[in-house]
Design an enzyme around this catalytic site. Sequence first.
Site, PDB file in Angstrom:
ATOM      1  CG  ASN A  11     -30.056  -3.998   9.085  1.00 22.74           C
ATOM      2  OD1 ASN A  11     -30.177  -2.984   8.386  1.00 22.74           O
ATOM      3  ND2 ASN A  11     -31.031  -4.474   9.840  1.00 22.74           N
ATOM      4  CD1 TRP A  12     -24.018  -0.768   8.290  1.00 22.86           C
ATOM      5  CD2 TRP A  12     -23.633   1.233   7.370  1.00 22.86           C
ATOM      6  NE1 TRP A  12     -22.652  -0.608   8.210  1.00 22.86           N
ATOM      7  CE2 TRP A  12     -22.402   0.619   7.648  1.00 22.86           C
ATOM      8  CE3 TRP A  12     -23.641   2.490   6.772  1.00 22.86           C
ATOM      9  CZ2 TRP A  12     -21.178   1.234   7.367  1.00 22.86           C
ATOM     10  CZ3 TRP A  12     -22.428   3.102   6.486  1.00 22.86           C
ATOM     11  CH2 TRP A  12     -21.204   2.469   6.793  1.00 22.86           C
ATOM     12  CE  LYS A  13     -30.856  -2.761  12.984  1.00 21.11           C
ATOM     13  NZ  LYS A  13     -31.331  -3.159  14.277  1.00 21.11           N
ATOM     14  CG  HIS A  99     -35.466  -5.767  10.570  1.00 26.61           C
ATOM     15  ND1 HIS A  99     -35.763  -5.130  11.749  1.00 26.61           N
ATOM     16  CD2 HIS A  99     -34.190  -6.203  10.676  1.00 26.61           C
ATOM     17  CE1 HIS A  99     -34.695  -5.177  12.535  1.00 26.61           C
ATOM     18  NE2 HIS A  99     -33.722  -5.832  11.911  1.00 26.61           N
ATOM     19  CD  GLU A 101     -34.815  -2.243  14.020  1.00 25.03           C
ATOM     20  OE1 GLU A 101     -34.370  -1.897  12.921  1.00 25.03           O
ATOM     21  OE2 GLU A 101     -34.073  -2.524  14.984  1.00 25.03           O
ATOM     22  CD  GLU A 168     -32.506  -9.787  12.685  1.00 20.22           C
ATOM     23  OE1 GLU A 168     -31.300  -9.515  12.731  1.00 20.22           O
ATOM     24  OE2 GLU A 168     -33.373  -8.940  12.409  1.00 20.22           O
ATOM     25  N   GLY A 174     -30.799  -5.013  19.314  1.00 24.52           N
ATOM     26  CA  GLY A 174     -30.383  -3.743  19.896  1.00 24.52           C
ATOM     27  C   GLY A 174     -30.437  -3.686  21.410  1.00 24.52           C
ATOM     28  CB  SER A 211     -27.422  -8.052  20.824  1.00 23.44           C
ATOM     29  OG  SER A 211     -28.491  -7.176  21.067  1.00 23.44           O
ATOM     30  N   GLY A 232     -26.379  -5.631  13.213  1.00 16.95           N
ATOM     31  CA  GLY A 232     -26.819  -4.242  13.154  1.00 16.95           C
ATOM     32  C   GLY A 232     -25.733  -3.318  13.681  1.00 16.95           C
TER      33      GLY A 232
HETATM   34  P1  PGA Z   1     -28.409  -5.359  16.276  1.00 18.10           P
HETATM   35  O1  PGA Z   1     -29.429  -5.424  15.055  1.00 18.10           O
HETATM   36  O2  PGA Z   1     -27.208  -6.165  15.924  1.00 18.10           O
HETATM   37  O3  PGA Z   1     -28.117  -3.901  16.465  1.00 18.10           O
HETATM   38  O4  PGA Z   1     -29.139  -5.940  17.466  1.00 18.10           O
HETATM   39  C1  PGA Z   1     -29.606  -6.591  14.315  1.00 18.10           C
HETATM   40  C2  PGA Z   1     -30.703  -6.428  13.319  1.00 18.10           C
HETATM   41  O5  PGA Z   1     -31.693  -5.750  13.625  1.00 18.10           O
HETATM   42  O6  PGA Z   1     -30.633  -6.922  12.177  1.00 18.10           O
END
Ligand code: PGA
Length: 250
Positions: A11-13, A99, A101, A168, A174, A211, A232
């Site tokens: 997931n490159w966001k 997600h 976010e 998640e 993160g 993470s 991520g």
């Molecule tokens: P992260 O993100 O590995 O940077 O914690 C994971 C995600 O949000 O899918």
Amino acid sequence: MTNKYMYFIANWKMNGDKKSVNLINNVVKFSKTKKNKKFKIIYCPPYTLLNLFSNKLKNTKIDLGAQNCHQKEDYGSYTGFISSKMLKNIGAKYIIIGHSENRINGETDFLINQKIKASLKNNLKIIFCIGETLIQRKKNRTNKILSKQIEKGIKGVNKKRNLLIAYEPFWSIGTGLVPKTKDLEKNINFIKDTLKNKYKLKNSKVIYGGSVNPKNVIDLKKIKTLDGFLVGNASLNAKKFIDIIKKTYN
Ligand code: PGA
């Protein structure tokens, strides 16, 4: 050591520019040399890079995914949005929906449900994210929250086979924090049991995200019921992403 079929989803966001597509060269190479291993790599770059990635991933075993969509299933006057139909058209096979976010930016369970339905109609497979906040966890409300997110998210959904659940926890994304293996296993099993008992969905796939890195994957992979990882930050670095896959199988 596992021989299980696992998903590794990048997931490159909101990261990457047009040169970044070359960052995945080694992952493409790696995926070709590992014919004997049963796993699926999926890249979810931002919308702006979907076309480039789609071309890059042609004739590879790596699939393309998007990170979100509008809830309307085809086209319309929705300035600034992208529909699941448009994503399918550009070569996406998967889509991340729900997600955290986006949930913290106002995406409701109802909206998530509409997006899931629209995406399934367009034959995308859903990476459906659920997870509790730290406060909810401290108040022992995790199971209640997960049940509610599942119930509202998949209400009226027919093709449940095309759902991949990504557990998640908000507080692990993160932050470098990862749940204790025992707790994580309990929650993964709770999700699988809920899907089986309440929704008659046997053999559901549940992956973990938050993470994940080449170090902590050594413990995480011990959870036998886990079906993969949503990665991520570490997925932006090809070496780390490959290491996560290698360490899962070593
Ligand atoms: P992260 O993100 O590995 O940077 O914690 C994971 C995600 O949000 O899918």
